[in-house]
Design a protein around this motif. Structure first.
Motif, PDB file in Angstrom:
ATOM      1  N   GLN A   3     -30.628 119.554  25.880  1.00  0.00           N
ATOM      2  CA  GLN A   3     -29.440 120.159  26.493  1.00  0.00           C
ATOM      3  C   GLN A   3     -28.661 119.080  27.231  1.00  0.00           C
ATOM      4  O   GLN A   3     -29.251 118.265  27.954  1.00  0.00           O
ATOM      5  CB  GLN A   3     -29.830 121.281  27.443  1.00  0.00           C
ATOM      6  N   LEU A   4     -27.350 119.100  27.044  1.00  0.00           N
ATOM      7  CA  LEU A   4     -26.457 118.147  27.697  1.00  0.00           C
ATOM      8  C   LEU A   4     -25.426 118.940  28.495  1.00  0.00           C
ATOM      9  O   LEU A   4     -24.794 119.846  27.942  1.00  0.00           O
ATOM     10  CB  LEU A   4     -25.755 117.278  26.656  1.00  0.00           C
ATOM     11  N   VAL A   5     -25.253 118.589  29.756  1.00  0.00           N
ATOM     12  CA  VAL A   5     -24.310 119.306  30.612  1.00  0.00           C
ATOM     13  C   VAL A   5     -23.343 118.311  31.229  1.00  0.00           C
ATOM     14  O   VAL A   5     -23.756 117.447  32.023  1.00  0.00           O
ATOM     15  CB  VAL A   5     -25.042 120.091  31.712  1.00  0.00           C
ATOM     16  N   GLU A   6     -22.067 118.444  30.874  1.00  0.00           N
ATOM     17  CA  GLU A   6     -21.038 117.566  31.406  1.00  0.00           C
ATOM     18  C   GLU A   6     -20.459 118.149  32.698  1.00  0.00           C
ATOM     19  O   GLU A   6     -20.428 119.363  32.891  1.00  0.00           O
ATOM     20  CB  GLU A   6     -19.891 117.378  30.407  1.00  0.00           C
ATOM     21  N   SER A   7     -19.987 117.270  33.541  1.00  0.00           N
ATOM     22  CA  SER A   7     -19.298 117.675  34.767  1.00  0.00           C
ATOM     23  C   SER A   7     -18.365 116.547  35.178  1.00  0.00           C
ATOM     24  O   SER A   7     -18.452 115.431  34.653  1.00  0.00           O
ATOM     25  CB  SER A   7     -20.287 117.987  35.884  1.00  0.00           C
ATOM     26  N   GLY A   8     -17.467 116.856  36.115  1.00  0.00           N
ATOM     27  CA  GLY A   8     -16.587 115.826  36.664  1.00  0.00           C
ATOM     28  C   GLY A   8     -15.162 115.871  36.169  1.00  0.00           C
ATOM     29  O   GLY A   8     -14.328 115.088  36.625  1.00  0.00           O
ATOM     30  N   ALA A  91      -7.675 115.906  27.403  1.00  0.00           N
ATOM     31  CA  ALA A  91      -8.507 116.457  26.332  1.00  0.00           C
ATOM     32  C   ALA A  91      -9.754 117.081  26.949  1.00  0.00           C
ATOM     33  O   ALA A  91     -10.004 116.928  28.158  1.00  0.00           O
ATOM     34  CB  ALA A  91      -8.926 115.361  25.356  1.00  0.00           C
ATOM     35  N   VAL A  92     -10.514 117.755  26.107  1.00  0.00           N
ATOM     36  CA  VAL A  92     -11.866 118.160  26.486  1.00  0.00           C
ATOM     37  C   VAL A  92     -12.792 117.005  26.116  1.00  0.00           C
ATOM     38  O   VAL A  92     -12.732 116.498  24.998  1.00  0.00           O
ATOM     39  CB  VAL A  92     -12.301 119.449  25.770  1.00  0.00           C
ATOM     40  N   TYR A  93     -13.619 116.600  27.074  1.00  0.00           N
ATOM     41  CA  TYR A  93     -14.525 115.482  26.868  1.00  0.00           C
ATOM     42  C   TYR A  93     -15.943 116.016  26.653  1.00  0.00           C
ATOM     43  O   TYR A  93     -16.440 116.836  27.440  1.00  0.00           O
ATOM     44  CB  TYR A  93     -14.476 114.538  28.062  1.00  0.00           C
ATOM     45  N   TYR A  94     -16.570 115.510  25.590  1.00  0.00           N
ATOM     46  CA  TYR A  94     -17.903 115.947  25.206  1.00  0.00           C
ATOM     47  C   TYR A  94     -18.888 114.791  25.267  1.00  0.00           C
ATOM     48  O   TYR A  94     -18.573 113.670  24.846  1.00  0.00           O
ATOM     49  CB  TYR A  94     -17.908 116.497  23.782  1.00  0.00           C
ATOM     50  N   CYS A  95     -20.065 115.091  25.733  1.00  0.00           N
ATOM     51  CA  CYS A  95     -21.184 114.152  25.708  1.00  0.00           C
ATOM     52  C   CYS A  95     -22.047 114.464  24.483  1.00  0.00           C
ATOM     53  O   CYS A  95     -22.173 115.634  24.095  1.00  0.00           O
ATOM     54  CB  CYS A  95     -21.994 114.330  26.993  1.00  0.00           C
ATOM     55  N   ALA A  96     -22.626 113.436  23.892  1.00  0.00           N
ATOM     56  CA  ALA A  96     -23.444 113.631  22.697  1.00  0.00           C
ATOM     57  C   ALA A  96     -24.645 112.701  22.711  1.00  0.00           C
ATOM     58  O   ALA A  96     -24.599 111.622  23.317  1.00  0.00           O
ATOM     59  CB  ALA A  96     -22.610 113.385  21.443  1.00  0.00           C
ATOM     60  N   ALA A  97     -25.702 113.135  22.026  1.00  0.00           N
ATOM     61  CA  ALA A  97     -26.936 112.343  21.945  1.00  0.00           C
ATOM     62  C   ALA A  97     -27.368 112.187  20.499  1.00  0.00           C
ATOM     63  O   ALA A  97     -27.367 113.154  19.729  1.00  0.00           O
ATOM     64  CB  ALA A  97     -28.046 113.021  22.750  1.00  0.00           C
ATOM     65  N   ASP A  98     -27.739 110.960  20.135  1.00  0.00           N
ATOM     66  CA  ASP A  98     -28.259 110.670  18.798  1.00  0.00           C
ATOM     67  C   ASP A  98     -29.759 110.432  18.939  1.00  0.00           C
ATOM     68  O   ASP A  98     -30.185 109.357  19.314  1.00  0.00           O
ATOM     69  CB  ASP A  98     -27.570 109.428  18.233  1.00  0.00           C
ATOM     70  N   ILE A  99     -30.554 111.438  18.622  1.00  0.00           N
ATOM     71  CA  ILE A  99     -32.004 111.287  18.742  1.00  0.00           C
ATOM     72  C   ILE A  99     -32.651 111.025  17.398  1.00  0.00           C
ATOM     73  O   ILE A  99     -33.879 110.977  17.295  1.00  0.00           O
ATOM     74  CB  ILE A  99     -32.646 112.505  19.431  1.00  0.00           C
ATOM     75  N   SER A 100     -31.814 110.858  16.362  1.00  0.00           N
ATOM     76  CA  SER A 100     -32.336 110.588  15.025  1.00  0.00           C
ATOM     77  C   SER A 100     -32.159 109.125  14.632  1.00  0.00           C
ATOM     78  O   SER A 100     -32.423 108.782  13.482  1.00  0.00           O
ATOM     79  CB  SER A 100     -31.626 111.476  13.997  1.00  0.00           C
ATOM     80  N   TYR A 101     -31.698 108.323  15.584  1.00  0.00           N
ATOM     81  CA  TYR A 101     -31.475 106.902  15.312  1.00  0.00           C
ATOM     82  C   TYR A 101     -30.590 106.708  14.089  1.00  0.00           C
ATOM     83  O   TYR A 101     -30.897 105.907  13.197  1.00  0.00           O
ATOM     84  CB  TYR A 101     -32.799 106.159  15.131  1.00  0.00           C
ATOM     85  N   ARG A 102     -29.485 107.424  14.073  1.00  0.00           N
ATOM     86  CA  ARG A 102     -28.588 107.317  12.925  1.00  0.00           C
ATOM     87  C   ARG A 102     -27.857 105.983  12.897  1.00  0.00           C
ATOM     88  O   ARG A 102     -27.357 105.567  11.855  1.00  0.00           O
ATOM     89  CB  ARG A 102     -27.578 108.462  12.956  1.00  0.00           C
ATOM     90  N   GLY A 103     -27.728 105.363  14.076  1.00  0.00           N
ATOM     91  CA  GLY A 103     -27.141 104.032  14.111  1.00  0.00           C
ATOM     92  C   GLY A 103     -25.651 103.985  13.894  1.00  0.00           C
ATOM     93  O   GLY A 103     -25.117 102.968  13.454  1.00  0.00           O
ATOM     94  N   GLN A 116     -21.207 121.125  26.285  1.00  0.00           N
ATOM     95  CA  GLN A 116     -20.199 122.175  26.156  1.00  0.00           C
ATOM     96  C   GLN A 116     -18.792 121.656  26.413  1.00  0.00           C
ATOM     97  O   GLN A 116     -17.818 122.334  26.115  1.00  0.00           O
ATOM     98  CB  GLN A 116     -20.517 123.330  27.107  1.00  0.00           C
ATOM     99  N   GLY A 117     -18.684 120.467  26.980  1.00  0.00           N
ATOM    100  CA  GLY A 117     -17.382 119.860  27.227  1.00  0.00           C
ATOM    101  C   GLY A 117     -16.873 120.094  28.633  1.00  0.00           C
ATOM    102  O   GLY A 117     -17.213 121.086  29.290  1.00  0.00           O
ATOM    103  N   THR A 118     -16.044 119.178  29.094  1.00  0.00           N
ATOM    104  CA  THR A 118     -15.383 119.305  30.386  1.00  0.00           C
ATOM    105  C   THR A 118     -13.928 118.892  30.214  1.00  0.00           C
ATOM    106  O   THR A 118     -13.625 117.900  29.562  1.00  0.00           O
ATOM    107  CB  THR A 118     -16.095 118.464  31.472  1.00  0.00           C
ATOM    108  N   GLN A 119     -13.028 119.676  30.791  1.00  0.00           N
ATOM    109  CA  GLN A 119     -11.593 119.459  30.606  1.00  0.00           C
ATOM    110  C   GLN A 119     -11.094 118.359  31.535  1.00  0.00           C
ATOM    111  O   GLN A 119     -11.367 118.368  32.737  1.00  0.00           O
ATOM    112  CB  GLN A 119     -10.819 120.745  30.886  1.00  0.00           C
ATOM    113  N   VAL A 120     -10.348 117.437  30.969  1.00  0.00           N
ATOM    114  CA  VAL A 120      -9.646 116.406  31.738  1.00  0.00           C
ATOM    115  C   VAL A 120      -8.159 116.569  31.464  1.00  0.00           C
ATOM    116  O   VAL A 120      -7.732 116.555  30.305  1.00  0.00           O
ATOM    117  CB  VAL A 120     -10.113 114.995  31.345  1.00  0.00           C
TER     118      VAL A 120
END
Length: 124
Positions: A3-8, A91-103, A116-120
């Motif tokens: 789970q990723l939760v953006e803020s700020g 824009a809406v800013y999203y955080c993401a994680a690559d746990i599959s080492y896609r590179g 879920q994104g945070t509005q800027v």
């Protein structure tokens, strides 16, 4: 399950600054690549910045010199410091994680989990 939760996010005048945070569940920060993307209304989601497990950083040309991505492994949190903001950064800013080492840290398809994104909003 990650789970990723953006803020700020928020409203700021042009030239101002904001710091976005992305708090992750589980010990993933520092182990995997983490990225920030943004999406403006009617546009596709676009790469902003990324930091890999080896602390390599990547930036979109449009934000180089203005934005800085960093992480705090102990807090399992990734940050995006945004300075000299412009109206086109809105824009809406999203955080993401690559746990599959896609590179592929600059590619939207290179990530497994998204917040879920945070509005800027930057006013002129």
């Amino acid at each position: 399950q990650v789970q990723l939760v953006e803020s700020g996010g928020g409203l700021v005048q042009a030239g101002g600054s904001l710091r976005l945070s992305c708090a992750a569940s589980g010990r993933i920060v520092g182990r995997y690549a983490m990225g920030w993307f943004h999406q403006a209304p009617g546009k596709e989601r676009e790469f902003v910045a990324a930091i890999t497990s080896t602390t390599d950083t990547y930036y979109a040309d449009s934000v180089k010199g203005r934005f800085t991505i960093s992480r705090d492994n102990a807090k399992n949190t990734v940050y995006l410091q945004m300075n000299s903001l412009k109206p086109e950064d809105t824009a809406v800013y999203y955080c993401a994680a690559d746990i599959s080492y896609r590179g592929s840290p600059v590619w939207v398809g290179g990530y497994d989990y998204w917040g879920q994104g945070t509005q800027v909003t930057v006013s002129s």
